[in-house]
Write a protein that holds these residues in place. Structure first.
Motif, PDB file in Angstrom:
ATOM      1  N   MET A 124       0.827  -1.214   0.000  1.00  0.00           N
ATOM      2  CA  MET A 124       0.000   0.000   0.000  1.00  0.00           C
ATOM      3  C   MET A 124       0.862   1.265   0.000  1.00  0.00           C
ATOM      4  N   ARG A 125       2.024   1.215   0.631  1.00  0.00           N
ATOM      5  CA  ARG A 125       2.913   2.382   0.662  1.00  0.00           C
ATOM      6  C   ARG A 125       3.492   2.698  -0.722  1.00  0.00           C
ATOM      7  N   LEU A 126       3.413   1.758  -1.648  1.00  0.00           N
ATOM      8  CA  LEU A 126       3.951   1.963  -2.994  1.00  0.00           C
ATOM      9  C   LEU A 126       2.903   2.479  -3.982  1.00  0.00           C
ATOM     10  N   LYS A 127       1.666   2.556  -3.539  1.00  0.00           N
ATOM     11  CA  LYS A 127       0.584   2.983  -4.423  1.00  0.00           C
ATOM     12  C   LYS A 127       0.900   4.349  -5.034  1.00  0.00           C
ATOM     13  N   ASN A 128       0.681   4.469  -6.338  1.00  0.00           N
ATOM     14  CA  ASN A 128       0.910   5.662  -7.165  1.00  0.00           C
ATOM     15  C   ASN A 128       2.376   5.925  -7.493  1.00  0.00           C
ATOM     16  N   LYS A 129       3.268   5.058  -7.085  1.00  0.00           N
ATOM     17  CA  LYS A 129       4.688   5.207  -7.440  1.00  0.00           C
ATOM     18  C   LYS A 129       4.898   4.804  -8.893  1.00  0.00           C
ATOM     19  N   VAL A 130       5.820   5.495  -9.545  1.00  0.00           N
ATOM     20  CA  VAL A 130       6.155   5.197 -10.936  1.00  0.00           C
ATOM     21  C   VAL A 130       7.385   4.300 -10.963  1.00  0.00           C
ATOM     22  N   LEU A 131       7.304   3.243 -11.752  1.00  0.00           N
ATOM     23  CA  LEU A 131       8.416   2.316 -11.921  1.00  0.00           C
ATOM     24  C   LEU A 131       9.169   2.652 -13.197  1.00  0.00           C
ATOM     25  N   HIS A 132      10.468   2.440 -13.171  1.00  0.00           N
ATOM     26  CA  HIS A 132      11.325   2.702 -14.326  1.00  0.00           C
ATOM     27  C   HIS A 132      12.063   1.433 -14.725  1.00  0.00           C
ATOM     28  N   ILE A 133      12.508   1.406 -15.976  1.00  0.00           N
ATOM     29  CA  ILE A 133      13.401   0.356 -16.450  1.00  0.00           C
ATOM     30  C   ILE A 133      14.717   1.005 -16.851  1.00  0.00           C
ATOM     31  N   ASN A 134      15.755   0.211 -16.864  1.00  0.00           N
ATOM     32  CA  ASN A 134      17.064   0.688 -17.295  1.00  0.00           C
ATOM     33  C   ASN A 134      17.177   0.449 -18.797  1.00  0.00           C
ATOM     34  N   ARG A 135      17.492   1.479 -19.533  1.00  0.00           N
ATOM     35  CA  ARG A 135      17.646   1.384 -20.986  1.00  0.00           C
ATOM     36  C   ARG A 135      18.622   0.266 -21.372  1.00  0.00           C
ATOM     37  N   ALA A 136      19.656   0.064 -20.560  1.00  0.00           N
ATOM     38  CA  ALA A 136      20.675  -0.949 -20.861  1.00  0.00           C
ATOM     39  C   ALA A 136      20.124  -2.372 -20.785  1.00  0.00           C
ATOM     40  N   ASP A 137      18.991  -2.555 -20.127  1.00  0.00           N
ATOM     41  CA  ASP A 137      18.395  -3.886 -19.990  1.00  0.00           C
ATOM     42  C   ASP A 137      17.532  -4.277 -21.189  1.00  0.00           C
ATOM     43  N   VAL A 138      17.441  -3.398 -22.190  1.00  0.00           N
ATOM     44  CA  VAL A 138      16.549  -3.636 -23.334  1.00  0.00           C
ATOM     45  C   VAL A 138      17.343  -3.625 -24.629  1.00  0.00           C
ATOM     46  N   GLN A 139      17.096  -4.626 -25.463  1.00  0.00           N
ATOM     47  CA  GLN A 139      17.657  -4.656 -26.809  1.00  0.00           C
ATOM     48  C   GLN A 139      16.482  -4.499 -27.772  1.00  0.00           C
ATOM     49  N   LEU A 140      16.334  -3.295 -28.331  1.00  0.00           N
ATOM     50  CA  LEU A 140      15.224  -3.044 -29.253  1.00  0.00           C
ATOM     51  C   LEU A 140      15.524  -3.607 -30.630  1.00  0.00           C
ATOM     52  N   PRO A 141      14.507  -4.133 -31.309  1.00  0.00           N
ATOM     53  CA  PRO A 141      14.695  -4.583 -32.687  1.00  0.00           C
ATOM     54  C   PRO A 141      15.069  -3.409 -33.595  1.00  0.00           C
TER      55      PRO A 141
END
Length: 167
Positions: free
Chosen positions: A72-89
């Motif tokens: 419940m304390r995390l409600k409305n928090k925004v999560l992010h990803i690290n660009r380095a963790d993604v290999q885009l086509p």
């Protein structure tokens, strides 16, 4: 400069009593978000113990979140990803990287403006391009896109009559 961390979704609620959180994904699909073993919350990495798709959202068990009160304390928090963790086509880009790119009319070579927003209706993305006197809504489809170079900061487009509106 490209941001290392990209917004990926928002925790909107809890799920159950064991600390699972419900995440509304802001990326291509909930399955894409489920593929990450680490997400970032307020700049701090947090391990994903388990994640699954549920009704177009993601239900996730995050490390250190073991009960409904912690979730419940995390409600409305925004999560992010690290660009380095993604290999885009090849030919794919993060939407965040498109905002601010210069848009050039491929037929005339003139700069018509810059991308201010990328709309994501169900059919395909639409680039909102704002120039000095006009605003354009350009569908991100082959008929209108002639080239994109995020590193050099431009998109080349083919315009048709009526595409731009006076501002």
């Amino acid at each position: 400069m490209k941001n290392q961390f990209l917004e990926a979704g928002q925790i909107v609620n809890t799920h159950g009593i064991r600390g699972e959180v419900k995440i509304v994904p802001w990326c291509d699909s909930p399955e894409f978000l489920c593929s990450f073993s680490t997400l970032y919350l307020d700049g701090v990495p947090i391990k994903v113990r388990a994640a699954r798709v549920h009704k177009g959202n993601v239900l996730a068990q995050l490390e250190g979140v073991d009960d409904v009160n912690a979730a419940m304390r995390l409600k409305n928090k925004v999560l992010h990803i690290n660009r380095a963790d993604v290999q885009l086509p090849e030919g794919r880009h993060f939407l965040a990287d498109l905002v601010g790119l210069t848009v050039i009319d491929d037929d005339t070579g003139e700069t018509i403006g810059a991308i201010t927003e990328v709309l994501t209706p169900p059919a395909h993305e639409v680039y909102v391009v704002r120039g000095e006197t006009k605003e354009y809504l350009i569908p991100a489809v082959d008929a209108f896109l002639r080239g994109t170079n995020v590193d050099e900061g431009w998109v080349r487009v083919h315009l048709i009559d009526g595409m731009g509106q006076e501002i």
